[in-house]
Design an enzyme around this catalytic site. Structure first.
Site, PDB file in Angstrom:
ATOM      1  N   ARG A   1      -7.432   7.283   4.899  1.00  0.00           N
ATOM      2  CA  ARG A   1      -7.621   6.567   3.519  1.00  0.00           C
ATOM      3  C   ARG A   1      -8.688   5.778   3.747  1.00  0.00           C
ATOM      4  NH1 ARG A   1      -3.025   3.827  -0.222  1.00  0.00           N
ATOM      5  NH2 ARG A   1      -3.081   6.047  -0.734  1.00  0.00           N
TER       6      ARG A   1
ATOM      7  N   HIS B   1      -7.610  12.059  -4.318  1.00  0.00           N
ATOM      8  CA  HIS B   1      -6.242  11.510  -3.852  1.00  0.00           C
ATOM      9  C   HIS B   1      -5.555  12.874  -3.929  1.00  0.00           C
ATOM     10  CE1 HIS B   1      -3.020   9.425  -2.398  1.00  0.00           C
ATOM     11  NE2 HIS B   1      -3.124   8.642  -3.564  1.00  0.00           N
TER      12      HIS B   1
ATOM     13  N   GLN C   1      -1.715  13.210  -3.907  1.00  0.00           N
ATOM     14  CA  GLN C   1      -1.117  12.770  -5.086  1.00  0.00           C
ATOM     15  C   GLN C   1      -1.065  13.644  -6.115  1.00  0.00           C
ATOM     16  OE1 GLN C   1       0.482   9.485  -5.594  1.00  0.00           O
ATOM     17  NE2 GLN C   1       1.100  10.746  -7.358  1.00  0.00           N
TER      18      GLN C   1
ATOM     19  N   ASP D   1      -3.180   5.757 -14.480  1.00  0.00           N
ATOM     20  CA  ASP D   1      -3.139   4.868 -13.493  1.00  0.00           C
ATOM     21  C   ASP D   1      -3.661   3.363 -13.651  1.00  0.00           C
ATOM     22  OD1 ASP D   1      -3.359   4.420 -10.665  1.00  0.00           O
ATOM     23  OD2 ASP D   1      -5.249   5.640 -10.179  1.00  0.00           O
TER      24      ASP D   1
ATOM     25  N   CYS E   1       0.902   7.484 -10.538  1.00  0.00           N
ATOM     26  CA  CYS E   1       0.851   7.291  -9.097  1.00  0.00           C
ATOM     27  C   CYS E   1       1.691   6.209  -8.403  1.00  0.00           C
ATOM     28  CB  CYS E   1      -0.273   7.902  -8.413  1.00  0.00           C
ATOM     29  SG  CYS E   1      -1.621   6.472  -8.984  1.00  0.00           S
TER      30      CYS E   1
ATOM     31  N   ARG F   1       5.791  12.689  -3.125  1.00  0.00           N
ATOM     32  CA  ARG F   1       4.656  12.436  -2.002  1.00  0.00           C
ATOM     33  C   ARG F   1       5.172  13.155  -0.627  1.00  0.00           C
ATOM     34  NH1 ARG F   1       0.611   9.054  -2.794  1.00  0.00           N
ATOM     35  NH2 ARG F   1       0.071  10.158  -0.773  1.00  0.00           N
TER      36      ARG F   1
HETATM   37  N1   CP Z   1       0.443   6.647  -4.845  1.00  0.00           N
HETATM   38  C1   CP Z   1      -0.050   6.112  -3.684  1.00  0.00           C
HETATM   39  O1   CP Z   1      -1.123   6.518  -3.143  1.00  0.00           O
HETATM   40  O2   CP Z   1       0.373   4.978  -3.433  1.00  0.00           O
HETATM   41  P1   CP Z   1       0.107   3.881  -2.012  1.00  0.00           P
HETATM   42  O3   CP Z   1      -1.134   3.442  -2.462  1.00  0.00           O
HETATM   43  O4   CP Z   1       0.851   2.924  -1.961  1.00  0.00           O
HETATM   44  O5   CP Z   1      -0.068   4.979  -0.929  1.00  0.00           O
HETATM   45  N1  NVA Z   2      -6.594   4.470  -8.329  1.00  0.00           N
HETATM   46  C1  NVA Z   2      -5.544   3.842  -7.489  1.00  0.00           C
HETATM   47  C2  NVA Z   2      -4.669   4.603  -6.829  1.00  0.00           C
HETATM   48  C3  NVA Z   2      -3.803   3.910  -5.904  1.00  0.00           C
HETATM   49  C4  NVA Z   2      -2.798   4.782  -5.206  1.00  0.00           C
HETATM   50  C5  NVA Z   2      -6.619   3.296  -6.317  1.00  0.00           C
HETATM   51  O1  NVA Z   2      -7.689   3.789  -5.711  1.00  0.00           O
HETATM   52  O2  NVA Z   2      -6.597   2.055  -5.929  1.00  0.00           O
END
Ligand code: CP
Ligand code: NVA
Length: 297
Positions: free
Chosen positions: A96, A123, A126, A215, A255, A283
C-alpha cells in the site's frame, strides 16, 4: 512469468472470472504452505491488513506486515532495494503506497509477484470484493446489471469501473467537475467493452441503478484539500431521498472507512439497503481468490 496486480485489468477477464470462482472456496487448498507474503503499508489500514493476513494464513502461508516507516522506503533505502530484499524471503509482496509510481518501480525489479494493496491510483482488491458482494446479492450473475458511482472519481472508483467493464456491469458515474475519471481509465473501459456513462447529477446516475456506490471525499494523502473538496462534493451525498430514486431494492456499497454526514448519511449506511459489512468481509475472499489464482500449481 511473474504476474503482478497493480490494477484489476492486469488480469484478463477470464482470469478475473477464475479469481471470483476461487474466492468462493471457503476451504481453499494450502497453496502457500511454508511460504511467506510481505505486506507493506505506507498508509493506515483496517480491512486490507487484516483480510490479507488472514488470507495468507488460510492458504497455509505466513504473513509479515511491515510499516512503511520501519523499512523507510526511499529514505532508509530505495523502494527497489526493499523489494529485492523482501523477495529473498517471500513468495509475494503486497504494498500500500502513497504514490502509484512506487509500485511500478517495485514491479520493475521484483522477482516475485507484487500486489497493489491500494495506491493513489487504484485499489484492485476492493474492486474484486465489490464484484463478489454484488454477484452474491444478484444470485450469481453480474452481466447486464447496472450500478451508480456517486462522488469522487478516485482510486476505488477507477478500479471499480474497470472491474465492472470486465464483467459486463453497466456504470453511471456522477462526479463533480474536475473530479471525474481520467481519460486513460475511460479509454480502458471502452477497450474492455464496458458501458460507462458520465452523467450530470447524482439523481441521473442512480436512475435505474441496482446498486449505489460511493467513497470518501478526501482520500488518504489529500488532507490538505479537505476544505475545498467538502465544498465541491456537498451535492454528492448519498442520502435516503437519493436511494429512493434508484431501482426498487437497490443496495448501497462503500469500501470503508466512511464518514457519516459527508459522502453518506447514517440512515443509508446503517440502513437495510447497506451491504457494507458483507462487502468488508468479502475483502478476505478477494485476497484468497487472488493468491489462490497466483499460486495454483
Ligand atoms: N477498504 C479498505 O481498503 O480499507 P482499509 O483502508 O481499512 O484497508
Ligand atoms: N479512497 C480512499 C479509500 C480507502 C480504502 C483512500 O484512498 O483513502
Amino acid at each position: 512469468m511473474t504476474r503482478h496486480i497493480l490494477d484489476v485489468d492486469d488480469l484478463a477477464p477470464a482470469e478475473l472470472a477464475r479469481v471470483l470462482d476461487l474466492a468462493r472456496d471457503e476451504n481453499p487448498p494450502r497453496v502457500l504452505a511454508g511460504r511467506g507474503v510481505a505486506l507493506l503499508f505506507q498508509k493506515p489500514s483496517a480491512r486490507t491488513r487484516n483480510s490479507s493476513e488472514m488470507a495468507v494464513f488460510q492458504l497455509g502461508g505466513h504473513p509479515v506486515t511491515i510499516r512503511g516507516d520501519e523499512v523507510g522506503i526511499d529514505s532508509r533505502e530505495s523502494a527497489e532495494d526493499v523489494v529485492r530484499t523482501l523477495a529473498q524471503y517471500h513468495a509475494a509482496i503486497g504494498a500500500r503506497v502513497l504514490d502509484h509510481g512506487v509500485l511500478e518501480r517495485m514491479v520493475a525489479v521484483s522477482s516475485v509477484p507484487v500486489v497493489n494493496l491500494l495506491s493513489d491510483r487504484s485499489h484492485p482488491l476492493q474492486a474484486i470484493a465489490d464484484l463478489i458482494t454484488l454477484r452474491a446479492h444478484w444470485g450469481g450473475h453480474l452481466e447486464g446489471h447496472r450500478v451508480a458511482w456517486v462522488g469522487d472519481g478516485n482510486n476505488v472508483a477507477r478500479s471499480f469501473a474497470l472491474a465492472c467493464a470486465m464483467t459486463g456491469v453497466e456504470v453511471a458515474l456522477a462526479t463533480p467537475p474536475g473530479h471525474g475519471l481520467d481519460e486513460v481509465t475511460l479509454d480502458a473501459v471502452v477497450a474492455l467493452g464496458g458501458t460507462l456513462s458520465e452523467v450530470p447529477s447524482p439523481t441521473d446516475a442512480v436512475a435505474g441503478a441496482e446498486a449505489v456506490c460511493t467513497d470518501v471525499w478526501v482520500s488518504m494523502g489529500q488532507e490538505a484539500e479537505s476544505l475545498e473538496r467538502r465544498d465541491a462534493f456537498a451535492a454528492y451525498q448519498v442520502d435516503a431521498p437519493l436511494m429512493a430514486r434508484a431501482a426498487p431494492g437497490a443496495v448501497f456499497l462503500h469500501c470503508l472507512p466512511a464518514h457519516r454526514g459527508e459522502e453518506v448519511t447514517a440512515e443509508v449506511i446503517d440502513g437495510p439497503a447497506s451491504l457494507v459489512w458483507p462487502q468488508a468481509g468479502n475483502r478476505l475472499r478477494a485476497m484468497r481468490g487472488v493468491l489462490s489464482w497466483m499460486f495454483w500449481a
